[in-house]
Design a protein around this motif. Structure first.
Motif, PDB file in Angstrom:
ATOM      1  N   ASP A  42       0.732  -1.141  -0.004  1.00  0.00           N
ATOM      2  CA  ASP A  42      -0.131  -0.033  -0.048  1.00  0.00           C
ATOM      3  C   ASP A  42       0.962   1.275   0.117  1.00  0.00           C
ATOM      4  O   ASP A  42       0.543   2.149  -0.593  1.00  0.00           O
ATOM      5  CB  ASP A  42      -0.938   0.060   1.370  1.00  0.00           C
ATOM      6  N   GLN A  43       1.729   1.251   0.905  1.00  0.00           N
ATOM      7  CA  GLN A  43       2.898   2.471   0.858  1.00  0.00           C
ATOM      8  C   GLN A  43       3.424   2.405  -0.473  1.00  0.00           C
ATOM      9  O   GLN A  43       3.620   3.727  -0.902  1.00  0.00           O
ATOM     10  CB  GLN A  43       4.013   2.196   1.970  1.00  0.00           C
ATOM     11  N   ILE A  44       3.949   1.528  -1.191  1.00  0.00           N
ATOM     12  CA  ILE A  44       4.385   1.642  -2.563  1.00  0.00           C
ATOM     13  C   ILE A  44       3.563   2.183  -3.527  1.00  0.00           C
ATOM     14  O   ILE A  44       3.888   3.066  -4.367  1.00  0.00           O
ATOM     15  CB  ILE A  44       5.126   0.190  -2.925  1.00  0.00           C
ATOM     16  N   ASP A  45       2.299   1.626  -3.433  1.00  0.00           N
ATOM     17  CA  ASP A  45       1.003   2.199  -4.362  1.00  0.00           C
ATOM     18  C   ASP A  45       0.808   3.672  -4.271  1.00  0.00           C
ATOM     19  O   ASP A  45       0.916   4.489  -5.018  1.00  0.00           O
ATOM     20  CB  ASP A  45      -0.089   1.158  -4.185  1.00  0.00           C
ATOM     21  N   ASP A  46       0.988   4.130  -3.022  1.00  0.00           N
ATOM     22  CA  ASP A  46       0.519   5.504  -2.627  1.00  0.00           C
ATOM     23  C   ASP A  46       1.857   6.493  -3.032  1.00  0.00           C
ATOM     24  O   ASP A  46       1.437   7.360  -3.797  1.00  0.00           O
ATOM     25  CB  ASP A  46       0.394   5.617  -1.166  1.00  0.00           C
ATOM     26  N   VAL A  47       2.826   6.055  -2.853  1.00  0.00           N
ATOM     27  CA  VAL A  47       4.007   6.766  -3.419  1.00  0.00           C
ATOM     28  C   VAL A  47       4.144   6.679  -4.665  1.00  0.00           C
ATOM     29  O   VAL A  47       4.643   7.955  -5.582  1.00  0.00           O
ATOM     30  CB  VAL A  47       5.534   6.309  -2.702  1.00  0.00           C
ATOM     31  N   SER A  48       4.150   5.665  -5.379  1.00  0.00           N
ATOM     32  CA  SER A  48       3.959   5.634  -6.999  1.00  0.00           C
ATOM     33  C   SER A  48       3.019   6.383  -7.603  1.00  0.00           C
ATOM     34  O   SER A  48       3.291   7.090  -8.425  1.00  0.00           O
ATOM     35  CB  SER A  48       3.835   4.298  -7.429  1.00  0.00           C
ATOM     36  N   ARG A  49       1.757   6.549  -7.104  1.00  0.00           N
ATOM     37  CA  ARG A  49       0.845   7.265  -7.566  1.00  0.00           C
ATOM     38  C   ARG A  49       1.203   8.779  -7.487  1.00  0.00           C
ATOM     39  O   ARG A  49       0.972   9.684  -8.232  1.00  0.00           O
ATOM     40  CB  ARG A  49      -0.568   7.287  -6.973  1.00  0.00           C
ATOM     41  N   MET A  50       1.743   9.155  -6.148  1.00  0.00           N
ATOM     42  CA  MET A  50       2.190  10.446  -6.040  1.00  0.00           C
ATOM     43  C   MET A  50       3.184  10.858  -6.727  1.00  0.00           C
ATOM     44  O   MET A  50       3.199  12.069  -7.426  1.00  0.00           O
ATOM     45  CB  MET A  50       2.767  10.613  -4.718  1.00  0.00           C
ATOM     46  N   LEU A 188      -4.919  12.906  -8.229  1.00  0.00           N
ATOM     47  CA  LEU A 188      -4.557  12.377  -6.842  1.00  0.00           C
ATOM     48  C   LEU A 188      -5.491  12.479  -5.712  1.00  0.00           C
ATOM     49  O   LEU A 188      -6.029  13.705  -5.577  1.00  0.00           O
ATOM     50  CB  LEU A 188      -2.993  13.074  -6.785  1.00  0.00           C
ATOM     51  N   GLU A 189      -5.698  11.616  -4.757  1.00  0.00           N
ATOM     52  CA  GLU A 189      -6.611  11.708  -3.795  1.00  0.00           C
ATOM     53  C   GLU A 189      -5.782  11.866  -2.496  1.00  0.00           C
ATOM     54  O   GLU A 189      -4.667  11.996  -2.296  1.00  0.00           O
ATOM     55  CB  GLU A 189      -7.386  10.117  -3.517  1.00  0.00           C
ATOM     56  N   ASN A 190      -6.538  12.168  -1.575  1.00  0.00           N
ATOM     57  CA  ASN A 190      -6.175  12.674  -0.022  1.00  0.00           C
ATOM     58  C   ASN A 190      -4.953  13.517  -0.020  1.00  0.00           C
ATOM     59  O   ASN A 190      -3.904  13.407   0.636  1.00  0.00           O
ATOM     60  CB  ASN A 190      -5.520  11.305   0.604  1.00  0.00           C
ATOM     61  N   VAL A 191      -4.907  14.671  -0.967  1.00  0.00           N
ATOM     62  CA  VAL A 191      -4.147  15.780  -0.932  1.00  0.00           C
ATOM     63  C   VAL A 191      -4.354  16.702   0.269  1.00  0.00           C
ATOM     64  O   VAL A 191      -5.345  17.427   0.279  1.00  0.00           O
ATOM     65  CB  VAL A 191      -4.162  16.412  -2.064  1.00  0.00           C
ATOM     66  N   SER A 192      -3.324  16.889   1.071  1.00  0.00           N
ATOM     67  CA  SER A 192      -3.645  17.828   2.224  1.00  0.00           C
ATOM     68  C   SER A 192      -2.718  19.090   2.019  1.00  0.00           C
ATOM     69  O   SER A 192      -2.821  19.992   2.649  1.00  0.00           O
ATOM     70  CB  SER A 192      -3.013  17.235   3.536  1.00  0.00           C
ATOM     71  N   GLU A 193      -1.909  19.087   1.094  1.00  0.00           N
ATOM     72  CA  GLU A 193      -1.057  20.241   0.732  1.00  0.00           C
ATOM     73  C   GLU A 193      -0.845  20.235  -0.846  1.00  0.00           C
ATOM     74  O   GLU A 193      -0.191  19.386  -1.304  1.00  0.00           O
ATOM     75  CB  GLU A 193      -0.108  20.458   1.531  1.00  0.00           C
ATOM     76  N   LYS A 241      -5.286   5.743  12.336  1.00  0.00           N
ATOM     77  CA  LYS A 241      -3.675   6.154  11.918  1.00  0.00           C
ATOM     78  C   LYS A 241      -3.597   7.152  10.992  1.00  0.00           C
ATOM     79  O   LYS A 241      -4.359   6.805   9.923  1.00  0.00           O
ATOM     80  CB  LYS A 241      -2.855   4.869  11.992  1.00  0.00           C
ATOM     81  N   SER A 242      -2.459   7.737  10.856  1.00  0.00           N
ATOM     82  CA  SER A 242      -2.210   8.672   9.742  1.00  0.00           C
ATOM     83  C   SER A 242      -1.050   8.490   9.171  1.00  0.00           C
ATOM     84  O   SER A 242      -0.036   8.334   9.786  1.00  0.00           O
ATOM     85  CB  SER A 242      -2.590  10.236   9.967  1.00  0.00           C
ATOM     86  N   LYS A 243      -1.090   8.264   7.818  1.00  0.00           N
ATOM     87  CA  LYS A 243       0.261   8.284   7.144  1.00  0.00           C
ATOM     88  C   LYS A 243       0.394   9.592   6.060  1.00  0.00           C
ATOM     89  O   LYS A 243      -0.822   9.832   5.368  1.00  0.00           O
ATOM     90  CB  LYS A 243       0.285   6.913   6.174  1.00  0.00           C
ATOM     91  N   LYS A 244       1.667   9.877   6.034  1.00  0.00           N
ATOM     92  CA  LYS A 244       1.783  11.084   5.301  1.00  0.00           C
ATOM     93  C   LYS A 244       2.987  11.076   4.611  1.00  0.00           C
ATOM     94  O   LYS A 244       4.009  10.431   4.681  1.00  0.00           O
ATOM     95  CB  LYS A 244       2.058  12.283   6.322  1.00  0.00           C
ATOM     96  N   TYR A 245       2.993  11.295   3.089  1.00  0.00           N
ATOM     97  CA  TYR A 245       3.832  11.489   2.303  1.00  0.00           C
ATOM     98  C   TYR A 245       4.103  12.671   1.677  1.00  0.00           C
ATOM     99  O   TYR A 245       2.949  13.370   1.108  1.00  0.00           O
ATOM    100  CB  TYR A 245       3.863  10.347   1.213  1.00  0.00           C
ATOM    101  N   SER A 246       5.226  13.407   1.567  1.00  0.00           N
ATOM    102  CA  SER A 246       5.550  14.860   1.050  1.00  0.00           C
ATOM    103  C   SER A 246       6.752  14.653  -0.235  1.00  0.00           C
ATOM    104  O   SER A 246       7.559  13.769   0.072  1.00  0.00           O
ATOM    105  CB  SER A 246       5.969  15.729   1.962  1.00  0.00           C
TER     106      SER A 246
END
Length: 280
Positions: A42-50, A188-193, A241-246
């Motif tokens: 899931d982390q790899i997929d999230d970072v790849s989409r980002m 992209l989804e779940n964009v906070s910034e 739980k919250s996961k944040k990628y920047s």
């Protein structure tokens, strides 16, 4: 019969208990490994989409298209030179103005096209050359109008839930208002910034607004920036739980095509040594 030996009931019970314990521990280890693999995937997929979204933004900015009407600029230069001559004979080397020749007038008035770059701290609208031709011999231009902004959207996995998403707007029709028109898709989804800053000549530091249209200031009107700083953050919440990628990138514009840059390029070219004739 007394000489025969075997396992007693207690020994069998102990053996069965040990085997059962080993089986439970093995099953728990396999379950934890599967869960850990799922979280990692899931982390790899999230970072790849980002990363894919960031690459598209970078590509659009890299290929920002600034159209300049060189013919109109030449006409303005000729008018200035003709006005300074005050009716004197034509100076050698000056090309006559085609609009002053009655035999060379246009049947249809020329409408000057314009390509603008309008950016704020949280949105970006521009004309870019990042336009792939999907069908052979399609009648389309090499440039399109695109825009980026963060707005609400429904979650693809859970339609009842909503989040902030990065939207990309695109249209093949380039008009005077570069901020409207076209179709929008969720990038992209779940964009906070989603933060943007701009750097160019006439500005001492990074700025959060850059407009090349009539609303721009003296440093930005008719001039594209040289670089754009893009900051993107995705925050995903699951089970409390919250996961944040920047990610952050400074994206240069390959060819801003500003008037002073063209003048500098001409000056540098005229100062280059001219090639001489062939030597034996």
């Amino acid at each position: 019969m007394r000489n025969r030996k075997g396992f007693t009931m207690i020994e069998l019970m102990i053996t069965i208990a040990i085997l059962a314990t080993l089986t439970v521990l093995t099953a728990q280890s396999i379950t934890q490994a599967i869960k850990a693999k799922g979280k990692l995937q899931d982390q790899i997929d999230d970072v790849s989409r980002m990363r894919d979204a960031m690459r598209l933004v970078e590509r659009d900015i890299n290929l920002a298209y600034h159209y300049r009407d060189l013919e109109k600029e030449m006409e303005q230069i000729l008018k200035k030179k003709n006005s300074t001559n005050n009716g004197n004979p034509a100076t050698p080397g000056i090309i006559p103005d085609p609009n002053q020749d009655p035999n060379n007038r246009r049947e249809v008035p020329r409408r000057d096209p314009e390509t603008h770059f309008v950016g704020t701290g949280e949105s970006l609208n521009l004309v870019t050359m990042n336009n792939a031709r999907t069908t052979r011999n399609t009648a389309q231009a090499d440039f399109i109008e695109v825009g980026y902004a963060v707005k609400d959207c429904k979650n693809l996995r859970n339609e009842s839930a909503s989040s902030k998403c990065l939207w990309r707007r695109s249209t093949p029709y380039v008009d005077l208002d570069v901020t409207k028109g076209g179709d929008e898709v969720v990038l992209l989804e779940n964009v906070s910034e989603f933060k943007l800053r701009y750097m160019g000549k006439g500005k001492q530091d990074w700025v959060t607004d850059w407009r090349t249209d009539a609303q721009g200031d003296g440093a930005t009107k008719g001039k594209f920036p040289q670089a754009v700083e893009v900051s993107l953050t995705v925050e995903k919440k699951e089970k409390g739980k919250s996961k944040k990628y920047s990610m952050q990138a400074i994206v240069p514009i390959h060819f801003p095509n500003n008037p002073e840059e063209a003048a500098n390029a001409q000056g540098n070219q005229s100062s280059w040594p001219q090639p001489s004739g062939p030597t034996q």
